[in-house]
Each structure stands twice: as C-alpha cells, then as structure tokens.
Motif scaffolding. Structure first.
Motif, short mmCIF file in Angstrom:
data_model
loop_
_atom_site.label_atom_id
_atom_site.label_comp_id
_atom_site.label_asym_id
_atom_site.label_seq_id
_atom_site.Cartn_x
_atom_site.Cartn_y
_atom_site.Cartn_z
N THR A 1 69.90 -86.88 76.22
CA THR A 1 70.51 -87.84 77.14
C THR A 1 70.36 -89.23 76.55
N VAL A 2 71.44 -89.95 76.47
CA VAL A 2 71.43 -91.32 75.94
C VAL A 2 71.95 -92.24 77.02
N TYR A 3 71.40 -93.44 77.10
CA TYR A 3 71.81 -94.40 78.13
C TYR A 3 72.76 -95.43 77.50
N ALA A 4 73.85 -95.71 78.20
CA ALA A 4 74.78 -96.73 77.69
C ALA A 4 74.79 -97.91 78.66
N VAL A 5 74.70 -99.10 78.12
CA VAL A 5 74.70 -100.32 78.93
C VAL A 5 76.05 -101.00 78.73
N THR A 6 76.71 -101.39 79.83
CA THR A 6 78.12 -101.77 79.69
C THR A 6 78.46 -103.20 80.11
N THR A 7 77.50 -103.97 80.63
CA THR A 7 77.88 -105.33 81.06
C THR A 7 77.23 -106.38 80.16
N PRO A 8 77.88 -107.54 80.04
CA PRO A 8 77.28 -108.60 79.21
C PRO A 8 75.88 -108.98 79.70
N ALA A 9 75.73 -109.11 81.03
CA ALA A 9 74.43 -109.58 81.55
C ALA A 9 73.32 -108.59 81.18
N LEU A 10 73.60 -107.29 81.32
CA LEU A 10 72.53 -106.32 81.04
C LEU A 10 72.28 -106.13 79.54
N THR A 11 73.33 -106.24 78.72
CA THR A 11 73.06 -106.13 77.27
C THR A 11 72.24 -107.34 76.83
N GLY A 12 72.56 -108.51 77.41
CA GLY A 12 71.78 -109.72 77.08
C GLY A 12 70.33 -109.56 77.52
N ALA A 13 70.15 -109.04 78.78
CA ALA A 13 68.78 -108.87 79.31
C ALA A 13 68.00 -107.91 78.41
N MET A 14 68.67 -106.86 77.95
CA MET A 14 67.97 -105.89 77.10
C MET A 14 67.59 -106.53 75.75
N ALA A 15 68.54 -107.26 75.17
CA ALA A 15 68.27 -107.87 73.86
C ALA A 15 67.12 -108.87 73.94
N LEU A 16 66.94 -109.47 75.12
CA LEU A 16 65.90 -110.50 75.26
C LEU A 16 64.57 -109.93 75.76
N SER A 17 64.53 -108.64 76.06
CA SER A 17 63.33 -108.06 76.65
C SER A 17 62.44 -107.40 75.59
N ASN A 18 61.14 -107.42 75.84
CA ASN A 18 60.20 -106.75 74.92
C ASN A 18 60.09 -105.26 75.20
N ASP A 19 60.81 -104.78 76.21
CA ASP A 19 60.72 -103.36 76.57
C ASP A 19 61.50 -102.46 75.61
N TYR A 20 62.25 -103.06 74.72
CA TYR A 20 63.12 -102.26 73.84
C TYR A 20 62.88 -102.64 72.38
N ILE A 21 62.89 -101.65 71.53
CA ILE A 21 62.71 -101.92 70.10
C ILE A 21 63.84 -101.27 69.30
N ILE A 22 63.82 -101.60 68.00
CA ILE A 22 64.76 -100.96 67.07
C ILE A 22 64.16 -99.60 66.73
N ASP A 23 64.83 -98.56 67.13
CA ASP A 23 64.36 -97.20 66.81
C ASP A 23 65.47 -96.24 67.21
N SER B 1 77.96 -101.50 73.09
CA SER B 1 79.01 -101.81 72.13
C SER B 1 79.52 -103.24 72.27
N PRO B 2 79.20 -104.11 71.29
CA PRO B 2 79.79 -105.45 71.32
C PRO B 2 81.32 -105.40 71.37
N TYR B 3 81.91 -104.37 70.78
CA TYR B 3 83.37 -104.21 70.82
C TYR B 3 83.84 -104.10 72.27
N ALA B 4 83.19 -103.20 73.04
CA ALA B 4 83.60 -102.99 74.43
C ALA B 4 83.34 -104.25 75.26
N ILE B 5 82.17 -104.85 75.05
CA ILE B 5 81.80 -106.03 75.84
C ILE B 5 82.79 -107.17 75.58
#
Ligand code: HEM
Length: 457
Positions: free
Chosen positions: A61-83, A360-364
């Motif tokens: 199961t993979v999670y997809a994030v689809t809104t600008p606000a949530l992709t921004g929140a994820m990119a700025l959060s320490n809860d997520y890493i590159i992996d 997807s930056p393309y979709a956003i």
C-alpha cells in the motif's frame, strides 16, 4: 444530576481518518498497471479521490498526496525522509554516500559542504562559462540542418555543470564522455525502476552490456577527475575543492567513497534535469513562435543587439517567465517519494510509520484548482499582479524544505541565458520524424525532438 453528567470531559483528540483507496485497482497488480501504462494521467487524476489516497502497488500500500498544501507540509516536516524503493535502486547504481540519498546528520553535513557552490552570490562567477556554452550551442548549428535536441541539450547541460562545478582544462573531453555515459545510465535506470526484474538485467544482452559499460565509465570518469585534481595540487574555489577538503562530524577528512559518491550525486541529477528542461524550452520556442518573438524582442531591448550576457539575465522578465511556465507544464522531476519515519498525520489522515508516500509535481502544477486555464502555456501568469493567485506550494519544481534542490539559482540562470541565446539567433521548426510527445522516464522529456533552426535576419 446523574453521575455521568459530572464526569470530566475526555481530552479532545481529533479522529484520524484512513485515506480512501483510489478506484480502478485490479487484482494482483493493484494500481501498478495504471502507473506503468499512463503514469501522468494516473497521477493527475488521483486528486479527484481525495487529498490523501491509498494505492495498491502489487502487495504494497502506497500513500499519494495530491494537494499543494499537503505536499508542502510533508516536504517541510521531519516526519518524512528520503527512502523507499526508488531511492534504494538509485543507491545501488550510483552509490550510498551521496547527498541525494543521505538522511539526518550526514545529509545536513553534506548540504553544508556543497551549499556555498550554489549560493546566489556564487552564481556570477559561473557567468562566463554559462555564456560561452550558451553561444557555442547556437553556433554549432547550421541553418536548415536537423538538430537532435536530446543529445544537444544533454551536451550543454553536462558541459555547464562539469565546467562550472569541477573546473579544469581536461573538462572538455571529459564532458563529452560524461554525456554519453549519463544518457545511457539514465535510460537503463528508469527501466530497472519500473520493471524491477533483477535477473533479467544480469543476462549478457546487448542493452545490459551497454548499460554496464556506461555505468562503469561514469564511475571511472569521476575517479579520474578526482585523481587528476589531487595530482595537480591545485585548489580552485569550486565544488570539487569543497568536497576534497570536507570534514566529517569528528573533524576528519571524509572518505574516498563519500567523495566519489558526492560527485556522482551532484552530476547525475544536475545533468538529466537541466537537459530535459532545455528540450522542453526548445519545443516551446518552436510551438509558440509568438513567445519566441517576445523573448527575442526583450533580449534585444536589453542588449541593444550585442550577444546576450549573464549580467542581462536579471532584466529578462518575459524570458524568465517562459522558463518558469515551461517548467510548470513539464517539470523535469515529475514524481517524488518519501517514507514516514513515525506514525503521523497529513490533512487529518493517518499515515503509519514506514508508509511509502508518493506525489507528483506534474499533477500539482497542472491542477485546475490552482491554475486558471491550467493546460494553457501562458508565461504571463507569472507577472507580479497575477502570480498572487497561485496557491503556496503549487509551483515547486525544485521542491522545498531540507531536500530542496541546491541548484535552483544555478539552473534558472543557465536556463534563462540559454533560452535568450536560442531565441535571438533562430526561429525553430519541427521537422518530419520529430515526436514531441512526452516520454516518461526518471525525468519528463520529449520522445525525440528534431528541429531545424531558421536564422533571424
Ligand atoms: C531544471 C533543473 C533542475 C530541477 C527541476 C531539479 C529538481 C530537483 C528536485 C525536485 C529535487 C528534490 C528531490 C526530492 O525532494 O526528493 C532536487 C534535488 C537535488 N538536485 Fe536538482 N534539479 C535541477 C537541477 C540540478 C542541478 C543543475 C544540480 C547540480 C549540479 C542539482 C543537484 C541536486 C542535488 C544534489 C539534489 C539533492 C538535494 C538533497 O537531497 O539535499 N539539481 N532537484
């Protein structure tokens, strides 16, 4: 008064929701077949299922994030890493110790080492090389001939990255070898990511041999560049010197493997992304001659007819807007992944520790909720009075947060300069056999863009 009515109220903890599943999965493969068959449309449609949606990719199961606000929140959060699987396959091919795949303190230390080479005030020093390469590109072409935009774009991107960041006289010949090696390696890497059939790639097939030879040459080239710089005893003020002199957290010099992997981790993302964007810029100049003419007129009004120079770039507003708009519609980096390091939430949805997340930056950047006439090529949407209506994080081709591309200023300067040099010298027309449909790989680029340059008189 009943006993219940005097009970202290329970603390209010918001109920976290499970993200909905995207529709259209099939048994066994889940949504994987859609992602392989038509990844761009698939990613662009996910938003209609929710702000966060779950996908099934085979058993996962993979999670997809689809809104600008949530992709921004994820990119700025320490809860997520590159992996995740994408990064693991990159590490296997390109090395485990480079900045693009490291996390935590190692990543922070590596960013500190490379950042000075990309700071805004470091860019003017690269101006003469960018200028020389931008003009050399247009001067190589003969009016009326057919230009293979893929190899030409790759060539100029690699030459600029290699000459600016790893300075040295030897760079010209090496840049050519790097072009060939990187183009083959990227093609093969994408194939290995979307069809992860390990055994197939170990067979002695011609395509595998070519890929292995290109990968070996890429690593050999990097070793040669490092060894020669050391032997020269020179320490020019560049990224390679910064890497060679870098210290680890204990103050000791970093190891040979890390130096090697760092050079690879900078050259590889640096060439494919810029090359793909140059291809789209050439396509845009051919498809929208009215904007090519406006770029030409703007450049001439700034330069008075002399060849465009690095110092002119800041004044080239429309040219810059053409570059930004091309990157909005065809972002080189069209998909990004992260992994949650702890149980967390996004937009009220539960994201469990270990979840792989994709966006997807393309979709956003094509979302009609963020952009009026979302599919129109309209560089004027970046004019100061109109840009205010673009939601935060709806235009993020270089990403944001601690993994933001270090090279945004470096890239924008060269892309604007190249666009200005191209549009002032030529008009472009697609020729028979050209296919400007979108080819999805590690980056997005035209399938096979063939143009003929028509000199502006
Ligand atoms: C049009 C040009 C470019 C685009 C659109 C682009 C885009 C990106 C994006 C979106 C990321 C973030 C990846 C993520 O969040 O997972 C990234 C990272 C990176 N880019 Fe670029 N890039 C470009 C050019 C370059 C160039 C020219 C270089 C170097 C010469 C470069 C070096 C890197 C490196 C080293 C990282 C990893 C940063 C980190 O993880 O801390 N990029 N790039």
């Amino acid at each position: 008064m009943t006993v219940e009515s005097v009970r202290p109220e329970a603390p209010v903890t918001p109920e976290l929701l499970e993200p909905p599943f995207a529709g259209g999965g099939v048994p066994v493969l889940g949504h994987g077949w859609k992602l392989v068959r038509d990844p761009l449309s698939f990613m662009a449609r996910l938003g209609s299922h929710g702000d966060v949606v779950r996908l099934r990719l085979g058993p996962k199961t993979v999670y997809a994030v689809t809104t600008p606000a949530l992709t921004g929140a994820m990119a700025l959060s320490n809860d997520y890493i590159i992996d995740g699987p994408l990064w693991e396959s990159l590490e296997g091919l390109l090395g485990k110790e480079g900045v693009a795949t490291a996390n935590g303190p190692t990543h922070r230390r590596q960013r500190r080492t490379i950042q000075p080479a990309f700071r805004l005030d470091a860019i003017p020093a690269y101006g003469p090389i960018m200028e020389e390469e931008a003009h050399a590109l247009t001067e190589r072409w003969k009016p009326g001939e057919t230009i293979d935009c893929t190899s030409e774009s790759f060539r100029v991107a690699v030459r600029i990255a290699a000459r600016c960041l790893l300075r040295g006289d030897f760079m010209d010949e090496r840049a050519e070898r790097l072009c060939v090696a990187l183009a083959t390696v990227f093609r093969g890497m994408y194939r290995r990511m979307v069809i992860p059939a390990g055994a197939l790639y170990r067979l002695p097939l011609p395509a595998n041999r070519k890929f292995n030879a290109a990968l070996a040459d890429l690593h050999l080239l990097v070793d040669e560049i490092v060894a020669e710089r050391r032997a020269s005893g020179q320490k020019p003020d560049d990224l390679l010197t910064a890497l060679l002199e870098a210290k680890d957290d204990n103050g000791d010099p970093i190891g040979e493997q890390e130096i090697h992997d760092q050079v690879v981790a900078i050259l590889t993302p640096g060439s494919e992304t810029v090359a793909s964007t140059i291809m789209w810029l050439l396509q845009v100049l051919a498809e929208h001659p009215e904007h090519a003419d406006r770029v030409c007129a703007e450049v001439e009004s700034v330069t008075g007819g002399r060849p465009v120079a690095f110092e002119d770039v800041r004044a080239l507003r429309h040219t810059n807007n053409v570059v930004v708009e091309a990157m909005r519609l065809r972002p080189a980096v069209w998909i990004l992944t992260r992994r949650a390091v702890r149980d967390t939430e996004l937009g009220g949805y539960r994201i469990p520790a270990g979840a792989d997340i994709v966006y997807s930056p393309y979709a956003i950047q094509r979302d009609p909720q963020s952009y009026a006439d979302n599919l129109e090529f309209d560089p004027d949407r970046w004019l100061p009075d109109r840009v205010k209506s673009v939601p935060k994080h709806a235009m993020s081709p270089f990403s944001t947060g601690n993994r933001k591309c270090p090279s945004d200023h470096f890239s924008m300067a060269q892309l604007s300069l190249i666009t200005a040099a191209l549009a002032t010298k030529y008009r472009f027309e697609q020729v028979s056999g050209s296919d400007d449909g979108t080819r999805v790989g590690i980056t997005l680029r035209p399938h096979r863009l063939l143009l003929t340059p028509v000199p502006r008189s």
